[in-house]
Scaffold this motif. Structure first.
Motif, PDB file in Angstrom:
ATOM      1  N   ALA A  50       0.833  -1.209   0.000  1.00 55.13           N
ATOM      2  CA  ALA A  50       0.000   0.000   0.000  1.00 55.13           C
ATOM      3  C   ALA A  50       0.866   1.256   0.000  1.00 55.13           C
ATOM      4  O   ALA A  50       0.569   2.232  -0.694  1.00 55.13           O
ATOM      5  CB  ALA A  50      -0.924  -0.004   1.218  1.00 55.13           C
ATOM      6  N   GLN A  89       0.982   4.367  -2.631  1.00 54.39           N
ATOM      7  CA  GLN A  89       0.846   5.745  -2.172  1.00 54.39           C
ATOM      8  C   GLN A  89       2.013   6.593  -2.687  1.00 54.39           C
ATOM      9  O   GLN A  89       1.832   7.744  -3.123  1.00 54.39           O
ATOM     10  CB  GLN A  89       0.796   5.787  -0.651  1.00 54.39           C
ATOM     11  CG  GLN A  89       0.557   7.193  -0.086  1.00 54.39           C
ATOM     12  CD  GLN A  89       0.455   7.192   1.429  1.00 54.39           C
ATOM     13  OE1 GLN A  89       1.137   6.423   2.103  1.00 54.39           O
ATOM     14  NE2 GLN A  89      -0.383   8.044   1.963  1.00 54.39           N
ATOM     15  N   GLN A 144      -3.881   1.339  -3.422  1.00 56.81           N
ATOM     16  CA  GLN A 144      -3.399   1.706  -2.092  1.00 56.81           C
ATOM     17  C   GLN A 144      -4.442   1.369  -1.026  1.00 56.81           C
ATOM     18  O   GLN A 144      -4.132   0.745  -0.005  1.00 56.81           O
ATOM     19  CB  GLN A 144      -3.069   3.194  -2.035  1.00 56.81           C
ATOM     20  CG  GLN A 144      -2.625   3.650  -0.649  1.00 56.81           C
ATOM     21  CD  GLN A 144      -2.862   5.128  -0.394  1.00 56.81           C
ATOM     22  OE1 GLN A 144      -3.047   5.906  -1.330  1.00 56.81           O
ATOM     23  NE2 GLN A 144      -2.868   5.529   0.863  1.00 56.81           N
ATOM     24  N   HIS A 145      -5.690   1.776  -1.252  1.00 48.19           N
ATOM     25  CA  HIS A 145      -6.746   1.518  -0.261  1.00 48.19           C
ATOM     26  C   HIS A 145      -7.076   0.031  -0.153  1.00 48.19           C
ATOM     27  O   HIS A 145      -7.379  -0.465   0.933  1.00 48.19           O
ATOM     28  CB  HIS A 145      -7.996   2.337  -0.615  1.00 48.19           C
ATOM     29  CG  HIS A 145      -7.870   3.787  -0.252  1.00 48.19           C
ATOM     30  ND1 HIS A 145      -7.239   4.702  -1.071  1.00 48.19           N
ATOM     31  CD2 HIS A 145      -8.259   4.468   0.855  1.00 48.19           C
ATOM     32  CE1 HIS A 145      -7.266   5.887  -0.486  1.00 48.19           C
ATOM     33  NE2 HIS A 145      -7.878   5.779   0.671  1.00 48.19           N
ATOM     34  N   MET A 177      -4.294  -1.433   1.951  1.00 44.04           N
ATOM     35  CA  MET A 177      -4.441  -0.994   3.345  1.00 44.04           C
ATOM     36  C   MET A 177      -5.562  -1.786   4.016  1.00 44.04           C
ATOM     37  O   MET A 177      -5.465  -2.141   5.200  1.00 44.04           O
ATOM     38  CB  MET A 177      -4.735   0.506   3.404  1.00 44.04           C
ATOM     39  CG  MET A 177      -3.509   1.383   3.224  1.00 44.04           C
ATOM     40  SD  MET A 177      -2.196   1.077   4.446  1.00 44.04           S
ATOM     41  CE  MET A 177      -2.976   1.702   5.936  1.00 44.04           C
ATOM     42  N   SER A 178      -6.609  -2.072   3.264  1.00 39.76           N
ATOM     43  CA  SER A 178      -7.699  -2.887   3.780  1.00 39.76           C
ATOM     44  C   SER A 178      -7.194  -4.282   4.145  1.00 39.76           C
ATOM     45  O   SER A 178      -7.525  -4.830   5.209  1.00 39.76           O
ATOM     46  CB  SER A 178      -8.817  -2.982   2.732  1.00 39.76           C
ATOM     47  OG  SER A 178      -9.884  -3.767   3.205  1.00 39.76           O
ATOM     48  N   TYR A 203      -5.071  -3.988   7.415  1.00 40.62           N
ATOM     49  CA  TYR A 203      -5.889  -3.877   8.635  1.00 40.62           C
ATOM     50  C   TYR A 203      -6.633  -5.172   8.937  1.00 40.62           C
ATOM     51  O   TYR A 203      -6.806  -5.545  10.108  1.00 40.62           O
ATOM     52  CB  TYR A 203      -6.876  -2.724   8.502  1.00 40.62           C
ATOM     53  CG  TYR A 203      -6.292  -1.371   8.832  1.00 40.62           C
ATOM     54  CD1 TYR A 203      -5.884  -1.064  10.125  1.00 40.62           C
ATOM     55  CD2 TYR A 203      -6.161  -0.387   7.856  1.00 40.62           C
ATOM     56  CE1 TYR A 203      -5.348   0.174  10.444  1.00 40.62           C
ATOM     57  CE2 TYR A 203      -5.623   0.859   8.157  1.00 40.62           C
ATOM     58  CZ  TYR A 203      -5.215   1.133   9.457  1.00 40.62           C
ATOM     59  OH  TYR A 203      -4.679   2.357   9.763  1.00 40.62           O
ATOM     60  N   GLU A 222     -11.593  -0.494  10.385  1.00 41.14           N
ATOM     61  CA  GLU A 222     -10.774   0.338   9.483  1.00 41.14           C
ATOM     62  C   GLU A 222     -10.572  -0.384   8.150  1.00 41.14           C
ATOM     63  O   GLU A 222     -10.562   0.251   7.087  1.00 41.14           O
ATOM     64  CB  GLU A 222      -9.427   0.652  10.132  1.00 41.14           C
ATOM     65  CG  GLU A 222      -8.670   1.777   9.470  1.00 41.14           C
ATOM     66  CD  GLU A 222      -9.365   3.133   9.589  1.00 41.14           C
ATOM     67  OE1 GLU A 222      -9.030   4.030   8.791  1.00 41.14           O
ATOM     68  OE2 GLU A 222     -10.234   3.296  10.480  1.00 41.14           O
ATOM     69  N   LYS A 264     -13.618   0.195   6.169  1.00 42.52           N
ATOM     70  CA  LYS A 264     -13.626   1.564   5.652  1.00 42.52           C
ATOM     71  C   LYS A 264     -12.729   1.691   4.417  1.00 42.52           C
ATOM     72  O   LYS A 264     -13.105   2.299   3.404  1.00 42.52           O
ATOM     73  CB  LYS A 264     -13.160   2.514   6.758  1.00 42.52           C
ATOM     74  CG  LYS A 264     -13.103   3.969   6.367  1.00 42.52           C
ATOM     75  CD  LYS A 264     -12.607   4.812   7.540  1.00 42.52           C
ATOM     76  CE  LYS A 264     -12.385   6.262   7.147  1.00 42.52           C
ATOM     77  NZ  LYS A 264     -11.851   7.059   8.290  1.00 42.52           N
ATOM     78  N   CYS A 265     -11.523   1.140   4.493  1.00 44.28           N
ATOM     79  CA  CYS A 265     -10.587   1.196   3.359  1.00 44.28           C
ATOM     80  C   CYS A 265     -11.136   0.429   2.157  1.00 44.28           C
ATOM     81  O   CYS A 265     -10.982   0.864   1.012  1.00 44.28           O
ATOM     82  CB  CYS A 265      -9.229   0.626   3.762  1.00 44.28           C
ATOM     83  SG  CYS A 265      -8.304   1.639   4.920  1.00 44.28           S
ATOM     84  N   TYR A 266     -11.769  -0.715   2.427  1.00 40.37           N
ATOM     85  CA  TYR A 266     -12.339  -1.525   1.344  1.00 40.37           C
ATOM     86  C   TYR A 266     -13.459  -0.763   0.640  1.00 40.37           C
ATOM     87  O   TYR A 266     -13.558  -0.758  -0.599  1.00 40.37           O
ATOM     88  CB  TYR A 266     -12.860  -2.844   1.898  1.00 40.37           C
ATOM     89  CG  TYR A 266     -13.340  -3.810   0.833  1.00 40.37           C
ATOM     90  CD1 TYR A 266     -12.435  -4.574   0.104  1.00 40.37           C
ATOM     91  CD2 TYR A 266     -14.702  -3.953   0.557  1.00 40.37           C
ATOM     92  CE1 TYR A 266     -12.869  -5.462  -0.869  1.00 40.37           C
ATOM     93  CE2 TYR A 266     -15.145  -4.831  -0.421  1.00 40.37           C
ATOM     94  CZ  TYR A 266     -14.220  -5.580  -1.133  1.00 40.37           C
ATOM     95  OH  TYR A 266     -14.655  -6.457  -2.115  1.00 40.37           O
ATOM     96  N   ARG A 304     -13.751   2.447   0.447  1.00 39.75           N
ATOM     97  CA  ARG A 304     -13.119   3.512  -0.339  1.00 39.75           C
ATOM     98  C   ARG A 304     -12.516   2.955  -1.631  1.00 39.75           C
ATOM     99  O   ARG A 304     -12.601   3.587  -2.685  1.00 39.75           O
ATOM    100  CB  ARG A 304     -12.031   4.198   0.502  1.00 39.75           C
ATOM    101  CG  ARG A 304     -11.281   5.311  -0.218  1.00 39.75           C
ATOM    102  CD  ARG A 304     -12.192   6.438  -0.640  1.00 39.75           C
ATOM    103  NE  ARG A 304     -11.467   7.470  -1.363  1.00 39.75           N
ATOM    104  CZ  ARG A 304     -11.977   8.207  -2.343  1.00 39.75           C
ATOM    105  NH1 ARG A 304     -13.235   8.010  -2.736  1.00 39.75           N
ATOM    106  NH2 ARG A 304     -11.258   9.123  -2.932  1.00 39.75           N
TER     107      ARG A 304
END
Length: 399
Positions: free
Chosen positions: A204, A208, A233-234, A237-238, A241, A263, A266-268, A270
């Motif tokens: 990720a 970024q 990236q998101h 990050m998903s 987390y 979280e 949330k990232c997923y 997004r």
């Protein structure tokens, strides 16, 4: 999975004749020029040939580059520039700038531009194969950026392929994609959650970094590419987390585990939104369809099921308070990180000897291509790239 990765178009180029009438003063010199023309044409054909594989590409690349080195390497025993380096004009389009070419009368510009295309071809081929291809591409782009581009007399124009923002983005994206292969294998082989979370977190961060490198480029040529980098990236990050949440649960930190999985959710979400925005954004390159791939959709189910399990166990066993803030990820993978494979151009062709080099006589009336009037808004027809069918999606093997 050709629809998992975003790919910018191949560079296109104008034909080059290498007709040095009068200058090539021997049969051997003329043969070098003829072979340059035919090996260049052959290599360009390979870029759009669906039957081409890395071995065929390497043979075609070596055949051309070993001859082109005769216009670059010092062959007279001195440290002076090769006298043939600035003989021929070369025109190439850029991956982000449409069909209007840039031109330089410099054999090193040709070497870099053709090698750039070879690297792009490998990324397209690697989208169907293993991460080793991507590590090789990283090595190739690093070699161009660090060794050959600095040798150009004319500096790269802003937004063109050879300027640092663009080539650095390609390098970092390839590093990230090589990591993706490692993550998929780690999941398939059921490695521990701590390692998977760390690999996903570092991947990720690669995406970024790549997005940040492009943020000062003109939006009309970079927006689509940036949306792809952001959604990846998101997505990772998903993943980070989600697997970090599993690690926390195994350490009896159920409240922190729930917050980590929230979280991840949330990232997923997004990433799903960015997938839609990416498809709707106009710009160079093919449009990937990551949200339709099983590797993408499986993560959504994994997050949901793991979160429900944590909430259940917290309600029956732990009774931990769920933190307001998401956990700070400071994860570092101890192994499994992809490393660039060293890249080198082929050695000089045996045809290019000092004796043959001496028979090239620049005083014998070579055409000065710089003297030709420049046509306004010249365009070069783009390469017709094949529409590759995606392979069957197993849900884990993403390369």
């Amino acid at each position: 999975m050709t629809h998992w990765f975003h790919r910018n178009p191949l560079k296109a180029t104008a034909p080059v004749s290498f007709n040095f009438y009068g200058v090539a003063g021997s049969p051997s010199a003329n043969k070098i020029c003829n072979d340059l023309r035919t090996t260049r044409a052959r290599l360009l054909e390979m870029f759009t040939d669906t039957t081409c594989n890395p071995e065929i590409m390497k043979n075609a690349t070596d055949a051309y580059f070993s001859l082109l080195q005769g216009f670059i390497a010092s062959l007279d025993g001195t440290t002076q520039e090769n006298k043939l380096r600035f003989m021929q004009n070369f025109k190439w389009t850029d991956t982000l700038q449409g069909n209007t070419p840039g031109a330089q009368q410099d054999a090193i510009f040709e070497l870099i531009s053709m090698a750039y295309n070879v690297a792009i071809w490998h990324t397209k081929f690697a989208s169907r194969l293993a991460g080793k291809e991507k590590s090789l591409v990283v090595g190739a782009w690093l070699c161009l950026a660090e060794v050959h581009i600095p040798r150009l007399i004319t500096p790269a124009e802003k937004g063109r392929d050879l300027e640092p923002r663009v080539i650095d983005t390609y390098i970092v994206q390839c590093q990230a994609e090589a990591q993706e292969v490692t993550i998929a294998r780690a999941i398939e082989l059921k490695h521990n959650a701590t390692l998977i979370a760390a690999l996903a977190f570092e991947t990720a961060n690669f995406y970024q970094k790549a997005d940040g490198t492009l943020n000062t480029l003109e939006p009309e040529c970079s927006s689509k590419w940036r949306k792809y980098l952001q959604l990846k990236q998101h997505f990772y990050m998903s993943y980070a987390y989600c697997y970090h949440g599993q690690t926390l649960l195994s350490s009896d930190k159920c409240g922190e585990s729930i917050r980590s999985l929230q979280e991840a959710e949330k990232c997923y979400s997004r990433a799903e939104t960015l997938c839609k925005e990416y498809r709707q954004t106009k710009g160079p390159g093919s449009t990937a369809k990551p949200s339709e791939q099983l590797f993408f959709t499986k993560l959504g189910g994994l997050i949901k099921n793991t979160l429900q399990k944590c909430e259940r166990e917290n309600g029956f066993i732990y009774f931990h308070k769920v933190p307001a803030e998401a956990p700070q990820l400071e994860l570092k993978a101890s192994y499994g990180l992809a490393e660039p494979i060293s890249f080198e151009f082929p050695v000089l062709s045996e045809q290019c000897t000092p004796e043959v080099y001496a028979t090239f006589d620049l005083t014998k009336g070579a055409k000065d291509e710089k003297a030709k009037p420049k046509r306004e808004e010249e365009v070069i027809k783009p390469m017709k790239e094949p529409d590759l069918k995606p392979q069957k999606d197993t849900g884990c093997i993403i390369s």
